[in-house]
Design a protein around this motif. Structure first.
Motif, short mmCIF file in Angstrom:
data_model
loop_
_atom_site.label_atom_id
_atom_site.label_comp_id
_atom_site.label_asym_id
_atom_site.label_seq_id
_atom_site.Cartn_x
_atom_site.Cartn_y
_atom_site.Cartn_z
N THR A 178 0.82 -1.21 0.00
CA THR A 178 0.00 0.00 0.00
C THR A 178 0.85 1.26 0.00
O THR A 178 0.64 2.16 -0.81
CB THR A 178 -0.95 0.00 1.21
N VAL A 211 -5.32 -0.40 -2.94
CA VAL A 211 -4.71 -0.26 -1.62
C VAL A 211 -5.65 -0.72 -0.51
O VAL A 211 -6.86 -0.78 -0.70
CB VAL A 211 -4.27 1.20 -1.35
N SER A 258 -5.34 4.10 5.24
CA SER A 258 -4.04 4.47 4.67
C SER A 258 -4.05 5.96 4.39
O SER A 258 -5.11 6.60 4.41
CB SER A 258 -3.77 3.67 3.39
N ALA A 267 2.20 -1.14 5.28
CA ALA A 267 0.97 -0.34 5.44
C ALA A 267 0.86 0.07 6.91
O ALA A 267 0.12 -0.55 7.68
CB ALA A 267 -0.26 -1.13 5.00
#
Length: 306
Positions: free
Chosen positions: A129, A146, A150, A200
């Motif tokens: 991601t 993704v 995030s 991530a």
């Protein structure tokens, strides 16, 4: 002096015929004649000698043509360069997908995209991601798939697909008995095998926070990203692993069990830079949603900004 007037002049200089030049320019002959007169008036020279039977360049016209041709060629080159950097319009759409994307999802995704945009090749990159987000902002990717939460500030997102997580255990683990759903608090103290935080960070912290809130504090944490290595660690008794239901049977000695509460889930969407959005990216987002839905994900919401 307008660029379009120079283009009119160049076309007429090539055709030496007002009717043919007007046809090439998709305009009527009288406006073309007027634009050429305007250009001559502005420059203070006669560019063409006109008679009833022919049109010829004057010496001034021939000199101007030498200067105009490289200018128009440069403009055309610049336009082509701008066209080619728009996602998909160079014939290739550069996209990122998570490293653990399953083969069935990839097959459905690529086929669905090809059906929607047959003239654009999809260039897939296996990226985490955070790697995708960095490359999107640097212009090295056109779109990315993704996991959330995030850092998507400044990006736009397509529909979010949700897939509840369960737990991969050794078959002889006490929590695997009975084949039913597992409570996270019943895993308290067990080592956890999870992806590296750098892949991530927000998702990593989010998952550990939920585990803590649900009563599961890992005795230790081991990091692994390759599914075979992950399953090897679990099989060796080095931890348990949180993930969606496997698409294919696990190796002997491992089992997957759902969690009693649906507090842990993969939330996945396509993201892109707003200024670069076009039909190819929209088609990619649709193909991703379709492939994830077929793999058991549920579409959670509509497209939104980051």
């Amino acid at each position: 002096m307008e660029l379009r007037h120079l283009r009119y002049f160049a076309v007429l200089a090539e055709e030496l015929h007002f009717g043919r030049a007007a046809e090439r320019l998709h305009m009527a002959q009288p406006p073309l004649s007027q634009r050429i007169r305007d250009l001559e008036r502005e420059l203070g020279v006669r560019l063409f000698d006109r008679t009833r039977h022919r049109v010829q360049l004057t010496e001034a016209g021939a000199l101007l043509l030498e200067h105009v041709r490289p200018v128009l060629a440069g403009v055309d080159t610049a336009r082509e360069a701008m066209r080619r950097i728009r996602p998909g319009e160079a014939g290739v759409l550069r996209v990122g997908v998570p490293p653990d994307t399953g083969p069935t999802v990839l097959r459905t995704l690529t086929a669905g995209f090809a059906d929607r945009v047959p003239d654009v090749l999809i260039d897939l990159h296996e990226l985490t991601t955070d790697e995708q987000l960095a490359r999107l902002r640097e212009g090295e990717l056109d779109a990315g798939v993704v996991r959330h939460p995030s850092d998507t500030v400044g990006l736009e997102s397509g529909p979010v697909a949700r897939r509840e997580l369960g737990v991969v255990l050794r078959a002889d683990h006490s929590a695997a008995a009975g084949g039913g759903a597992v409570r996270l608090r019943d895993l308290d103290g067990a080592p956890l095998v999870i992806f590296p935080r750098a892949m991530a960070p927000r998702l990593y912290d989010h998952m550990l926070t939920i585990c803590r809130d649900e009563g599961f504090l890992p005795g230790s944490i081991r990091h692994a990203r390759n599914p075979n290595f992950v399953h090897g660690l679990v099989l060796a008794g080095r931890g348990i692993h949180l993930n969606e239901a496997p698409a294919t049977p696990l190796i002997d000695g491992l089992v997957w069990r759902p969690l009693e509460r649906d507090t842990l889930a993969w939330l996945t969407s396509v993201v892109w830079v707003p200024s670069r959005h076009n039909e190819a990216i929209a088609s990619f987002a649709e193909a991703v949603s379709e492939s994830l839905a077929e793999a058991g994900h549920q579409i959670a919401d509509t497209a939104s900004g980051g």
